[in-house]
Design an enzyme around this catalytic site. Structure first.
Site, PDB file in Angstrom:
ATOM      1  N   SER A  13       3.231  -4.954  -2.018  1.00 15.21           N
ATOM      2  CA  SER A  13       2.598  -4.312  -0.872  1.00 15.21           C
ATOM      3  C   SER A  13       3.380  -3.023  -0.595  1.00 15.21           C
ATOM      4  CB  SER A  13       2.601  -5.259   0.331  1.00 15.21           C
ATOM      5  OG  SER A  13       1.959  -4.660   1.433  1.00 15.21           O
ATOM      6  N   TYR A  16      -4.816   4.912   1.175  1.00 14.89           N
ATOM      7  CA  TYR A  16      -3.757   4.080   0.593  1.00 14.89           C
ATOM      8  C   TYR A  16      -3.307   3.024   1.598  1.00 14.89           C
ATOM      9  CZ  TYR A  16       0.749   2.766  -1.438  1.00 14.89           C
ATOM     10  OH  TYR A  16       1.814   2.053  -1.952  1.00 14.89           O
ATOM     11  N   LYS A  60      -3.269  -1.253   1.620  1.00 15.81           N
ATOM     12  CA  LYS A  60      -2.068  -2.068   1.824  1.00 15.81           C
ATOM     13  C   LYS A  60      -2.179  -2.907   3.099  1.00 15.81           C
ATOM     14  CE  LYS A  60       0.051  -0.837  -1.914  1.00 15.81           C
ATOM     15  NZ  LYS A  60       0.201  -1.802  -3.026  1.00 15.81           N
TER      16      LYS A  60
END
Length: 269
Positions: free
Chosen positions: A132, A146, A150
């Site tokens: 992660s 992005y 995550k």
């Protein structure tokens, strides 16, 4: 029987370093990647074998799992590490780029995890470790898509651990801060002229954080801890300023924390 770790994205960076580290610890390592020729140097290390895997191709995942079981006899740990970074102005990102970001960072993880679960259930044990990011808990400018992947990964793992615990399957997330690998040079940066005054200096400031960042070895050691500690601990912050920033995010009101981030990343503007 030696323990076995199955690693995706093992050709470079964190995945490669983790493969080498586990080999030195005496584990058998299934180092998987889309282009096996890129990882041939790994074969100089004992106990490492290379397998072709495209995390978006379920047939290649199943084929690799079957091949690993034939070669090594078991799999104890899955390390979902393959990743892709898209940063910049959200308005400049195409649907195809955004899809690639989610395909690699989320759907790829889900594909490999789903494929290995029947085996882990059958032996009533297993550890699933995901790369992660501290960006799954906190955010920075230009990383909106992005971060979205995550944050999704963090929620996926946190929920998944409930349903897998009855089968003695552990789910763990490694949350690196800035780590000096090939990843920062492979990040895809996009912008349009209307945003350039903001995106270009902020992006350069973000890249500068990698210059003094630790290498992927610190993450490999944290993966080892997660794989070996026998706990149901979910989150493992590591590297650079990551653990401190995560603590500050927990400690401070959001407005204070965001002001602190802006003071650092926008200083060139």
């Amino acid at each position: 029987m030696k323990k076995v770790i199955f690693i995706t994205g093992a050709s470079t960076g964190i995945g490669r370093e983790t493969a080498v580290y586990f080999s030195k610890k005496g584990w058998n390592v299934a180092a998987t990647m889309r282009s096996p020729e890129k990882g041939k140097d790994l074969l100089q290390h004992p106990n490492i074998a290379i397998f072709a895997v495209d995390v978006l191709d379920s047939s290649s995942i199943k084929k690799a799992i079957d091949a690993v079981l034939i070669k090594f006899g078991n799999i104890d740990v899955l390390f979902n590490n393959a990743g892709y970074g898209l940063v910049g102005a959200f308005e400049a990102m195409t649907q195809e780029q955004i899809k690639k970001q989610f395909d690699t960072n989320i759907f790829g993880v889900m594909n490999v995890t789903r494929s290995i679960l029947p085996y882990f259930r059958s032996k009533n044990s297993g550890v699933i470790i995901n790369t992660s990011s501290m960006g799954g808990i906190i955010t920075f400018p230009l990383y909106s898509v992005y971060h979205a992947t995550k944050w999704a990964l963090e929620g996926f793992a946190e929920s998944l651990q409930y349903e897998l615990r009855p089968f003695n399957i552990k789910v763990k997330n490694i949350e690196p801060g800035a780590i000096k690998t090939e990843f920062e040079t492979a990040i895809e940066f996009v912008s349009i002229s209307a945003y350039d005054r903001y995106t270009k200096p902020v992006h350069q400031t973000m890249l500068d954080t990698y210059k003094t960042a630790p290498g992927p070895q610190v993450v490999a050691k944290k993966v080892w801890q997660a794989a070996s500690d026998g706990s149901y601990r979910l989150r493992y912050p590591v590297g650079g300023q990551g653990p401190l920033l995560l603590f500050m995010r927990w400690l401070l009101p959001l407005s204070w924390f965001m002001a602190m981030v802006r003071s650092q990343v926008e200083k060139r503007i």
